[in-house]
Scaffold this motif. Structure first.
Motif, PDB file in Angstrom:
ATOM      1  N   VAL A   1       0.896  -1.040  -0.193  1.00 25.17           N
ATOM      2  CA  VAL A   1       0.124  -0.004  -0.090  1.00 25.17           C
ATOM      3  C   VAL A   1       0.723   1.221  -0.112  1.00 25.17           C
ATOM      4  N   VAL A   2       1.987   1.283   0.797  1.00 30.07           N
ATOM      5  CA  VAL A   2       2.842   2.388   0.824  1.00 30.07           C
ATOM      6  C   VAL A   2       3.533   2.568  -0.445  1.00 30.07           C
ATOM      7  N   ALA A   3       4.026   1.402  -1.122  1.00 25.52           N
ATOM      8  CA  ALA A   3       4.733   1.650  -2.288  1.00 25.52           C
ATOM      9  C   ALA A   3       3.855   1.731  -3.386  1.00 25.52           C
ATOM     10  N   GLY A   4       2.563   1.614  -3.545  1.00 26.08           N
ATOM     11  CA  GLY A   4       1.546   1.947  -4.240  1.00 26.08           C
ATOM     12  C   GLY A   4       1.285   3.345  -4.340  1.00 26.08           C
ATOM     13  N   THR A   5       1.117   3.831  -3.049  1.00 26.15           N
ATOM     14  CA  THR A   5       0.817   5.191  -2.807  1.00 26.15           C
ATOM     15  C   THR A   5       1.935   6.309  -3.391  1.00 26.15           C
ATOM     16  N   ILE A   6       2.966   5.722  -3.025  1.00 23.55           N
ATOM     17  CA  ILE A   6       4.495   6.634  -3.536  1.00 23.55           C
ATOM     18  C   ILE A   6       4.164   6.443  -5.126  1.00 23.55           C
ATOM     19  N   GLY A   7       4.073   5.541  -5.685  1.00 22.75           N
ATOM     20  CA  GLY A   7       4.010   5.497  -7.008  1.00 22.75           C
ATOM     21  C   GLY A   7       3.065   6.264  -7.585  1.00 22.75           C
ATOM     22  N   GLN A   8       1.917   6.159  -6.801  1.00 23.88           N
ATOM     23  CA  GLN A   8       0.526   7.082  -7.423  1.00 23.88           C
ATOM     24  C   GLN A   8       1.028   8.379  -7.454  1.00 23.88           C
TER      25      GLN A   8
ATOM     26  N   LEU B   1       3.967   9.707  -7.744  1.00 30.92           N
ATOM     27  CA  LEU B   1       4.964  10.154  -9.001  1.00 30.92           C
ATOM     28  C   LEU B   1       4.345   9.945 -10.146  1.00 30.92           C
ATOM     29  N   LEU B   2       3.076   9.136 -10.147  1.00 32.35           N
ATOM     30  CA  LEU B   2       2.361   8.871 -11.562  1.00 32.35           C
ATOM     31  C   LEU B   2       1.563  10.352 -11.832  1.00 32.35           C
ATOM     32  N   ALA B   3       1.161  10.755 -10.723  1.00 32.97           N
ATOM     33  CA  ALA B   3       0.220  12.131 -10.608  1.00 32.97           C
ATOM     34  C   ALA B   3       1.246  13.222 -11.349  1.00 32.97           C
ATOM     35  N   TYR B   4       2.532  13.141 -11.119  1.00 30.68           N
ATOM     36  CA  TYR B   4       3.374  14.324 -11.507  1.00 30.68           C
ATOM     37  C   TYR B   4       3.783  14.085 -12.961  1.00 30.68           C
TER      38      TYR B   4
ATOM     39  N   ILE C   1      -6.205  18.606 -17.518  1.00 31.41           N
ATOM     40  CA  ILE C   1      -5.039  19.115 -16.668  1.00 31.41           C
ATOM     41  C   ILE C   1      -5.050  18.813 -15.020  1.00 31.41           C
ATOM     42  N   TYR C   2      -6.312  18.954 -14.656  1.00 34.55           N
ATOM     43  CA  TYR C   2      -6.572  18.590 -12.983  1.00 34.55           C
ATOM     44  C   TYR C   2      -6.995  17.399 -12.994  1.00 34.55           C
ATOM     45  N   SER C   3      -8.137  16.922 -13.657  1.00 40.11           N
ATOM     46  CA  SER C   3      -8.581  15.560 -13.504  1.00 40.11           C
ATOM     47  C   SER C   3      -7.713  14.425 -13.683  1.00 40.11           C
ATOM     48  N   VAL C   4      -6.969  14.422 -14.535  1.00 41.33           N
ATOM     49  CA  VAL C   4      -6.064  13.100 -14.584  1.00 41.33           C
ATOM     50  C   VAL C   4      -5.050  12.932 -13.754  1.00 41.33           C
ATOM     51  N   PRO C   5      -4.340  14.135 -13.277  1.00 36.69           N
ATOM     52  CA  PRO C   5      -3.374  13.929 -11.831  1.00 36.69           C
ATOM     53  C   PRO C   5      -4.282  13.713 -10.589  1.00 36.69           C
ATOM     54  N   ALA C   6      -5.311  14.379 -10.560  1.00 40.44           N
ATOM     55  CA  ALA C   6      -6.011  13.976  -9.443  1.00 40.44           C
ATOM     56  C   ALA C   6      -6.828  12.683  -9.177  1.00 40.44           C
ATOM     57  N   SER C   7      -6.866  11.891 -10.390  1.00 45.03           N
ATOM     58  CA  SER C   7      -7.283  10.529 -10.068  1.00 45.03           C
ATOM     59  C   SER C   7      -6.381   9.684  -9.473  1.00 45.03           C
ATOM     60  N   SER C   8      -4.953  10.017  -9.753  1.00 48.92           N
ATOM     61  CA  SER C   8      -3.938   9.417  -9.174  1.00 48.92           C
ATOM     62  C   SER C   8      -4.029   9.545  -7.506  1.00 48.92           C
ATOM     63  N   LEU C   9      -4.085  10.640  -7.197  1.00 52.23           N
ATOM     64  CA  LEU C   9      -4.132  11.082  -5.558  1.00 52.23           C
ATOM     65  C   LEU C   9      -5.494  10.625  -5.195  1.00 52.23           C
ATOM     66  N   ILE C  10      -6.780  10.477  -5.810  1.00 51.20           N
ATOM     67  CA  ILE C  10      -7.793  10.097  -5.236  1.00 51.20           C
ATOM     68  C   ILE C  10      -7.764   8.399  -5.281  1.00 51.20           C
ATOM     69  N   SER C  11      -7.242   7.840  -6.283  1.00 51.22           N
ATOM     70  CA  SER C  11      -7.156   6.200  -5.988  1.00 51.22           C
ATOM     71  C   SER C  11      -6.239   5.748  -4.771  1.00 51.22           C
ATOM     72  N   ALA C  12      -5.276   6.568  -4.693  1.00 51.55           N
ATOM     73  CA  ALA C  12      -4.224   6.227  -3.749  1.00 51.55           C
ATOM     74  C   ALA C  12      -4.830   6.345  -2.246  1.00 51.55           C
ATOM     75  N   VAL C  13      -5.852   7.451  -2.151  1.00 57.72           N
ATOM     76  CA  VAL C  13      -6.567   7.604  -0.874  1.00 57.72           C
ATOM     77  C   VAL C  13      -7.578   6.359  -0.727  1.00 57.72           C
ATOM     78  N   ILE C  14      -8.216   6.076  -1.992  1.00 54.88           N
ATOM     79  CA  ILE C  14      -9.273   5.142  -1.822  1.00 54.88           C
ATOM     80  C   ILE C  14      -8.639   3.918  -1.602  1.00 54.88           C
ATOM     81  N   VAL C  15      -7.500   3.389  -1.875  1.00 52.69           N
ATOM     82  CA  VAL C  15      -6.602   2.172  -1.478  1.00 52.69           C
ATOM     83  C   VAL C  15      -6.357   2.395  -0.019  1.00 52.69           C
ATOM     84  N   ILE C  16      -5.945   3.199   0.236  1.00 55.54           N
ATOM     85  CA  ILE C  16      -5.355   3.645   1.860  1.00 55.54           C
ATOM     86  C   ILE C  16      -6.522   3.309   2.737  1.00 55.54           C
TER      87      ILE C  16
END
Length: 100
Positions: free
Chosen positions: A6-13, A15-18, A49-64
């Motif tokens: 979960v921690v590795a995936g969150t860090i990956g998300q 980096l993916l958002a950037y 521009i906002y929704s694609v990177p935000a989806s990474s952050l939202i998916s990380a929060v959902i997995v947590i």
């Protein structure tokens, strides 16, 4: 689910958002110079521009959150949401924005 993944995936998300932000910004500038987008196309691309990177952050929060509630390993599938959204963004450009 294990805490390490979960921690590795969150860090990956994060980096993916950037990376997705940079891809969408440079892709949007390429579309603006090579194609003739309409006003609706511009609004779609601007929102990406906002929704694609935000989806990474939202998916990380959902997995947590799912990890904390004791979900199964299928919760890791939420990490694919940004890739699906970015693919839809690329497909929209390819299909609906005509070359000038």
């Amino acid at each position: 689910m294990t805490l390490g993944w979960v921690v590795a995936g969150t860090i990956g998300q994060f980096l993916l958002a950037y990376m997705l932000f940079m891809l969408v910004v440079f892709g949007f500038s390429a579309v603006g110079s090579n194609r003739a987008p309409t006003q609706f196309d511009n609004s779609v691309l601007n929102s990406a521009i906002y929704s694609v990177p935000a989806s990474s952050l939202i998916s990380a929060v959902i997995v947590i959150w799912l990890y904390r509630t004791g979900a199964s390993e299928s919760a890791y599938l939420w990490y694919t949401a940004p890739i699906v959204l970015f693919s839809a963004y690329c497909l929209y450009i390819k299909l609906f924005i005509h070359r000038s």
